[in-house]
Motif scaffolding. Structure first.
Motif, PDB file in Angstrom:
ATOM      1  N   SER A  79       0.850  -1.184   0.000  1.00 32.18           N
ATOM      2  CA  SER A  79       0.000   0.000   0.000  1.00 32.18           C
ATOM      3  C   SER A  79       0.888   1.238   0.000  1.00 32.18           C
ATOM      4  N   TYR A  80       0.277   2.372  -0.235  1.00 27.68           N
ATOM      5  CA  TYR A  80       1.025   3.631  -0.155  1.00 27.68           C
ATOM      6  C   TYR A  80       1.631   3.795   1.231  1.00 27.68           C
ATOM      7  N   GLU A  81       0.899   3.413   2.267  1.00 33.13           N
ATOM      8  CA  GLU A  81       1.390   3.554   3.636  1.00 33.13           C
ATOM      9  C   GLU A  81       2.604   2.654   3.875  1.00 33.13           C
ATOM     10  N   ASP A  82       2.612   1.462   3.275  1.00 31.88           N
ATOM     11  CA  ASP A  82       3.776   0.577   3.398  1.00 31.88           C
ATOM     12  C   ASP A  82       5.027   1.247   2.842  1.00 31.88           C
ATOM     13  N   ILE A  83       4.867   1.987   1.764  1.00 27.91           N
ATOM     14  CA  ILE A  83       5.998   2.646   1.116  1.00 27.91           C
ATOM     15  C   ILE A  83       6.393   3.908   1.867  1.00 27.91           C
ATOM     16  N   LEU A  84       5.425   4.598   2.418  1.00 29.23           N
ATOM     17  CA  LEU A  84       5.708   5.835   3.154  1.00 29.23           C
ATOM     18  C   LEU A  84       6.474   5.562   4.434  1.00 29.23           C
TER      19      LEU A  84
END
Length: 364
Positions: free
Chosen positions: A176-181
């Protein structure tokens, strides 16, 4: 169901892709010892008599074939036995079958040559024998400032050409975007050294310190960077450790930025394996430019990846994105989505197989 034999790619088993089956061949083929020594030792040096080196170039393959080298001929026969049930054969790495053997033993099979270690092997390995193949794929969109790779092959008379992104037969993780952030590690580089790469990596290490890690199979137990002082060059004074696939995957999933650099010292090739590894694991790809900026065909600049002009520019951009997690994650996430949509192993290789057999439909 069409069966496609693949030589030189790390396939552990058969892989079914729609109406095609990929299977590995030649995994037990080895090249040992020296070919007939004679005057070759005097004319080519020690590397010119090792079979493992001779088969990497068209000249060496020709010498082994014409001299009827016993080990060479045994390995050719072994490969020919393994591909008996194949509808097509893809040489992902060095194509060691001599064109005369292909002419005599090809049957109805299609043979495809891969241009993978280019531009350094283009004229010594690929182009001399590509005329004997039914088509060729290349992994780098760019070749030089004067020509794309497709244009180079077209000029060489290769009618059937295919761009094959250098993806590996491993699954892309769900992110997810949060995993990358929310990542903790800074910048990593995973790869083997070349002489000039080491100097560039040393500059990045001095600039970023503990925010930069390097892994790879470096000579002398990982201490190769220390030895550069013996030839008057600036050293890399840290031991570099090899990394196993599982550990590399874990490193990629917690790292923010992947530094990438190609072998050539001037903009030439693009699209090495790290290009796709970075994007598919949610890292921001920070990569050197290929000739004519053709690397932007793979991932769009400033939208899906960041490209640098020189190592000083790379350091400045690494510092910039280490200090801006949101912008870094936005670009990395778009690169990840592009990889998941377009650069999976299944998507890329099914397209290659369809292209291989499309000639049959064209002929009808």
């Amino acid at each position: 169901m069409k069966r496609v034999a693949v030589f030189g790619l790390a396939l552990e088993r058969e892989i079914r892709l729609g109406s095609y089956v990929l299977y590995p061949v030649g995994k037990s083929i080895a090249w040992s010892g020296c070919a007939t020594v004679g005057r070759r030792l005097l004319t080519h040096g020690f590397s010119g008599i090792l079979r493992s080196r001779l088969v990497l170039e068209a000249r060496g393959v020709d010498e082994l074939y014409r001299e009827r080298d016993a080990q060479y001929l045994r390995n050719c026969e072994q490969l020919l036995r393994e591909i008996e049930g194949a509808d097509a054969v893809v040489f992902f790495t060095y194509p060691f079958l001599h064109p005369e053997i292909l002419a005599a033993r090809r049957g109805s099979r299609k043979f495809i040559m891969g241009f993978v270690d280019d531009p350094h092997s283009t004229y010594v390995r690929g182009l001399p024998y590509v005329w004997a193949y039914d088509g060729a794929f290349y992994i780098s969109p760019s070749y030089s400032a004067d020509s794309s790779f497709d244009e180079l092959l077209r000029r060489a008379g290769v009618r059937r050409r295919f761009w094959l992104p250098l993806v590996q037969p491993v699954p892309i993780p769900s992110l997810s975007y949060e995993d990358i952030l929310k990542r903790e590690a800074g910048v990593c580089y995973v790869g083997n050294p070349t002489f000039t790469k080491v100097e560039r990596l040393a500059r990045v290490k001095r600039a970023l310190g503990d925010d930069f890690t390097v892994h790879g199979r470096w000579p002398f137990g990982g201490y190769a960077g220390f030895l550069r002082v013996l030839v008057g060059e600036r050293g890399y004074y840290r031991r570099v450790h090899a990394i196993e696939p599982a550990d590399k995957r874990e490193l990629y999933l917690r790292t923010k930025i992947a530094l990438n650099m190609h072998v050539s010292d001037v903009p030439s090739e693009c699209g090495n394996m790290r290009t796709y590894e970075a994007a598919s694991h949610g890292m921001l790809l920070l990569c050197d430019r290929g000739a004519s900026n053709l690397q932007t065909q793979i991932l769009r600049e400033n939208e899906e990846a960041i490209y640098y002009d020189d190592i000083g520019d790379a350091i400045a951009k690494a510092c910039k994105f280490l200090g801006d997690d949101e912008r870094r994650a936005e670009i990395a996430y778009r690169g990840y989505l592009r990889a998941k949509e377009q650069y999976t192993f299944e998507t890329v290789w099914q397209s290659l197989c369809s292209w291989i057999f499309a000639a049959d439909a064209e002929a009808r």
